[in-house]
Scaffold this active site. Structure first.
Site, PDB file in Angstrom:
ATOM      1  N   PHE A  88      -0.984  -8.131   5.040  1.00  0.00           N
ATOM      2  CA  PHE A  88       0.369  -7.585   4.919  1.00  0.00           C
ATOM      3  C   PHE A  88       0.428  -6.230   4.213  1.00  0.00           C
ATOM      4  O   PHE A  88       1.405  -5.930   3.533  1.00  0.00           O
ATOM      5  CB  PHE A  88       1.288  -8.594   4.213  1.00  0.00           C
ATOM      6  CG  PHE A  88       1.048 -10.015   4.630  1.00  0.00           C
ATOM      7  CD1 PHE A  88       1.101 -10.380   5.968  1.00  0.00           C
ATOM      8  CD2 PHE A  88       0.713 -10.984   3.706  1.00  0.00           C
ATOM      9  CE1 PHE A  88       0.851 -11.689   6.368  1.00  0.00           C
ATOM     10  CE2 PHE A  88       0.469 -12.297   4.095  1.00  0.00           C
ATOM     11  CZ  PHE A  88       0.533 -12.654   5.430  1.00  0.00           C
ATOM     12  N   CYS A  89      -0.624  -5.416   4.362  1.00  0.00           N
ATOM     13  CA  CYS A  89      -0.703  -4.113   3.682  1.00  0.00           C
ATOM     14  C   CYS A  89      -0.509  -4.269   2.170  1.00  0.00           C
ATOM     15  O   CYS A  89       0.077  -3.406   1.510  1.00  0.00           O
ATOM     16  CB  CYS A  89       0.325  -3.134   4.257  1.00  0.00           C
ATOM     17  SG  CYS A  89       0.017  -2.696   5.973  1.00  0.00           S
ATOM     18  N   ALA A  90      -1.010  -5.383   1.645  1.00  0.00           N
ATOM     19  CA  ALA A  90      -0.987  -5.646   0.207  1.00  0.00           C
ATOM     20  C   ALA A  90      -2.273  -6.398  -0.138  1.00  0.00           C
ATOM     21  O   ALA A  90      -2.239  -7.499  -0.687  1.00  0.00           O
ATOM     22  CB  ALA A  90       0.244  -6.455  -0.178  1.00  0.00           C
ATOM     23  N   HIS A  94       0.809  -1.215   0.000  1.00  0.00           N
ATOM     24  CA  HIS A  94       0.000   0.000   0.000  1.00  0.00           C
ATOM     25  C   HIS A  94       0.841   1.264   0.000  1.00  0.00           C
ATOM     26  O   HIS A  94       0.404   2.309  -0.489  1.00  0.00           O
ATOM     27  CB  HIS A  94      -0.931   0.008   1.209  1.00  0.00           C
ATOM     28  CG  HIS A  94      -1.951  -1.080   1.181  1.00  0.00           C
ATOM     29  ND1 HIS A  94      -2.736  -1.391   2.269  1.00  0.00           N
ATOM     30  CD2 HIS A  94      -2.328  -1.949   0.210  1.00  0.00           C
ATOM     31  CE1 HIS A  94      -3.547  -2.378   1.973  1.00  0.00           C
ATOM     32  NE2 HIS A  94      -3.299  -2.755   0.732  1.00  0.00           N
TER      33      HIS A  94
END
Length: 423
Positions: free
Chosen positions: A367-369, A130
């Site tokens: 995982f901020c993805a 992100h």
């Protein structure tokens, strides 16, 4: 603790750099303690002893930078600017490249998004963290490529079709979900062929592999100190200075201004312009020490990691209820990051059980993805139905390796997963 060693060329044994907390005990259910098996380096790495020592040496002289005539201020200013030079050397950056200290990779990418000329067309893959996916005012998001070659061709096509004007291609160097390496050199050539620049999120690469911006043809690189064994709140944006010099300061205040009256004249250098206020001097010093330490240890770091990564992936493959997530298949080159799902288990329950019963630290979630994890789970035919996504929508478990990882840590994780799955 005796540091792990790797046999270098010529038979010479080289120690890996030392980290703080390698032997820290953690409690487990049933009473007692076990040495912590830290397999969460991709989130934040522990501190290198060298980084800690550099900070300890600097503290007695800690003072303001660029603004004081006193001896301590002169010492601190010199150390701060030497840290900038150390980062430039670590990245193989052109000697006139800007090196702006930020808080982390997210901060660095947002600084670059602030600095790009108005109307710049940005091309970014949805597979990004992100930090690289979200900051852009105007972006074309490309779907997850099935192969590295497809990534190159998709970027080429998107840049060719983008409006005339400033263009920027944003890519990761190593995925924070799968560890797979992206073809950044080839993507840089594609960008330049189309009159574009390339910005690389190197947060997950530089703790594992050397990176040479000049050799690879990279215009911008961002990374975080806390992933590079220097957890003192510092990041870096390094690269071409012209966009940064032309942009209004990212933060406005002391240090960013050259003259203030009825009008304000901003500092000319990219570093001064975008480092308003008192900087994180100790963070920069710690980061420079980490850069210098790793630069002299790459052979040992890489050999050790590849051995442990092979051991981990082979062990996971032997567990029928565990599925590794990959974008480009089992043979794609990668760093020491592995994400997986476990049949019949929620990802958060897996991570909690590993911690409470085995003293193993991993990460669970997306995982901020988020787009990438959803894509990988859908590609496994499990999107919202089974495995770790059950009750936890589109989540997985991630184990990541680093300097302090041992064979025992890997084996403990594998034994724990075998116990969870009844293997």
């Amino acid at each position: 603790m005796t540091p792990a060693v790797t046999r270098a060329e010529g038979g010479r044994v080289r120690p890996l750099p030392r980290i703080i907390g390698a032997d820290v005990p953690v409690p487990v259910k049933g009473g007692g303690h076990v040495p912590y098996a830290n397999l969460d380096y991709a989130a934040s790495a522990p501190c290198l002893e060298a980084a800690h020592e550099a900070v300890a040496r600097a503290l007695p002289y800690y003072s303001s930078v660029h603004r004081g005539a006193g001896y301590a201020s002169q010492v601190t200013t010199r150390a701060y600017e030497e840290a900038r030079d150390a980062v430039r050397s670590f990245l193989g950056a052109w000697r006139r490249s800007a090196v702006v200290f930020t808080r982390n990779t997210t901060d660095a990418m947002n600084l670059l998004a602030h600095a790009v000329p108005r109307g710049t067309s940005v091309v970014v893959f949805e597979t990004e963290h992100h930090a690289s996916l979200l900051p852009w005012r105007r972006a074309v998001r490309l779907p997850a490529p099935a192969t590295p070659a497809e990534a190159i061709s998709a970027a080429d096509r998107a840049l060719r079709e983008s409006p005339i004007g400033s263009r920027l291609l944003v890519v990761t160097a190593a995925s924070n979900v799968t560890g797979e390496l992206w073809p950044v050199e080839e993507l840089a050539k594609v960008a330049h062929r189309n009159g574009a620049r390339i910005a690389v999120d190197a947060a997950q690469l530089v703790p594992h592999r050397p990176l040479d911006m000049t050799a690879l043809g990279l215009d911008y690189v961002a990374f975080s100190g806390h992933k590079l064994y220097a957890p003192f709140g510092t990041g870096v944006l390094a690269g071409r200075a012209d966009w940064l010099r032309a942009a209004e300061p990212y933060l406005k205040g002391g240090g960013a201004s050259a003259s203030v009256g009825r009008t304000t004249r901003w500092a000319a250098s990219a570093e001064q312009r975008h480092e308003a206020g008192s900087p994180n001097v100790l963070g920069a010093i710690a980061l420079a020490a980490a850069c210098a330490t790793l630069s002299g240890s790459w052979d040992a770091v890489r050999a050790r990691e590849e051995s442990l990564l092979g051991r981990l992936r082979a062990g996971l493959a032997e567990l029928p209820s565990v599925r590794e997530l990959t974008l480009w298949g089992d043979r794609a080159p990668r760093v020491g990051i592995v994400s997986f799902i476990v049949d019949g288990w929620n990802a958060s329950d897996v991570a909690l059980t590993l911690s409470e019963e085995y003293g193993v630290g991993v990460r669970d979630g997306r995982f901020c993805a988020h787009p990438l994890v959803r894509h990988l789970l859908d590609g496994d035919g499990r999107g919202d139905r089974a495995g770790c996504s059950a009750g936890g929508r589109d989540t997985a478990v991630r184990a990541s390796l680093g300097i302090g990882t041992s064979e025992e840590h890997v084996d403990r994780l594998l034994a724990a997963l075998a116990g969870l799955t009844g293997r």
